[in-house]
Design a protein around this motif. Structure first.
Motif, short mmCIF file in Angstrom:
data_model
loop_
_atom_site.label_atom_id
_atom_site.label_comp_id
_atom_site.label_asym_id
_atom_site.label_seq_id
_atom_site.Cartn_x
_atom_site.Cartn_y
_atom_site.Cartn_z
N ASN A 9 -59.85 -35.32 -3.51
CA ASN A 9 -61.22 -35.77 -3.25
C ASN A 9 -61.64 -36.96 -4.12
OD1 ASN A 9 -61.42 -33.60 -1.45
ND2 ASN A 9 -62.24 -32.25 -3.03
N GLY A 70 -59.30 -27.06 -3.50
CA GLY A 70 -60.18 -28.22 -3.45
C GLY A 70 -61.42 -28.07 -4.30
N LYS A 110 -68.00 -28.82 -2.17
CA LYS A 110 -66.87 -29.72 -2.45
C LYS A 110 -67.39 -30.94 -3.19
CE LYS A 110 -64.94 -32.57 0.54
NZ LYS A 110 -64.19 -33.09 1.70
#
Length: 276
Positions: A9, A70, A110
């Motif tokens: 990410n 994640g 996230k």
């Protein structure tokens, strides 16, 4: 985008530190806590070496990593980060409880890092208000908002000299205000913006961004608060947003005066800890 960038990410592989560009402080799990809901703040760097074998392990509360799911995690405890009442907190894994999602049991957000803007974005898979409002359940207004991590600058405490200067200025201005009948509006503080849940528009955040380097952040206090900032996408035509804006009309002048001075520090930089 490559699979490498998708998995992390935008964050580096391995362990890394997250630094606020404006305050030069690091993201830090307060007091190296491992408790569920522990606050994550900004704090001065406690270990300057980035070489793994030379680092003090007691500084691992300022080191983070992306796990295989994640999630953004603290190296010190291994626990993931979550958002609770717009605060950045440490979160233990929790069992599913109904109705799902709810404040206790929900998918972790996230976190992603944008290298071009140097901003940390927060993405949710469901409405982060838990439970979602009826209007949001229909329109999905939360999907049209951008969520960013921001820190709040702190000014140094007022001194006798500051009070004397303000007194002289107000004394000189008093005769003019008596004749004009005008009174000075009271400005809201940056903290008020967060506590009262005021959503900013994109152009208001850009105004903050332009003046970020000139913001006064000179308090001797070591820590700084980290908050999630909600930015309303002006292109989204949502009835709920119109109603909310109407309800807050009386407070608009106060909040806009707070926003007219650069109040939110949004930029972050990343540094990987290196294996010797």
């Amino acid at each position: 985008m490559t699979a490498h960038n998708t998995e992390t990410n935008g964050f580096p592989e391995g362990y890394f530190i997250i630094r606020s560009v404006a305050s030069n402080r690091l993201l830090d799990v307060s007091q190296d806590s491992i408790e569920d809901g522990a606050t994550v703040i900004l704090f001065p760097e406690s270990e300057t070496s980035l070489v793994e074998s030379r680092r003090n392990p007691n500084s691992n509360n300022q080191v983070f990593f992306m796990d295989t799911s994640g999630a953004l995690c603290s190296r010190s405890s291994g626990h993931a980060l979550d958002i609770e009442d717009d605060r950045l907190v440490l979160r233990h894994r929790r069992p599913v409880s109904l109705p799902f999602p709810n404040p206790y049991s929900h998918p972790l957000p996230k976190f992603s890092y944008n290298k071009e803007t140097a901003e940390i974005h927060v993405e949710f898979s469901c409405d982060p208000t838990y439970p979602p409002r009826a209007s949001a359940r229909i329109s999905g207004s939360w999907k049209g908002q951008t969520y960013l991590l921001a820190s709040i600058p702190v000014r140094r405490p007022r001194t006798i000299l500051d009070d004397a200067t303000e007194f002289i200025s107000s004394t000189l201005a008093a005769p003019f205000s008596l004749f004009s009948g005008n009174t000075s509006p009271q400005s809201a503080t940056p903290e008020d913006v967060f506590q009262n849940g005021v959503d900013l528009k994109e152009e208001e955040v850009l105004e903050e961004d332009r003046g970020e380097e000139a913001e006064v952040d000179d308090s001797p206090e070591l820590s700084r608060s980290v908050r999630m900032l909600t930015i309303v996408n002006s292109a989204v035509d949502d009835h709920h947003l119109v109603e909310k804006a109407s309800e807050q009309a009386e407070m608009a002048d106060s909040y806009l005066s707070a926003l007219s001075m650069p109040a939110l520090l949004l930029k972050y930089s990343l540094s990987s800890t290196l294996v010797s």
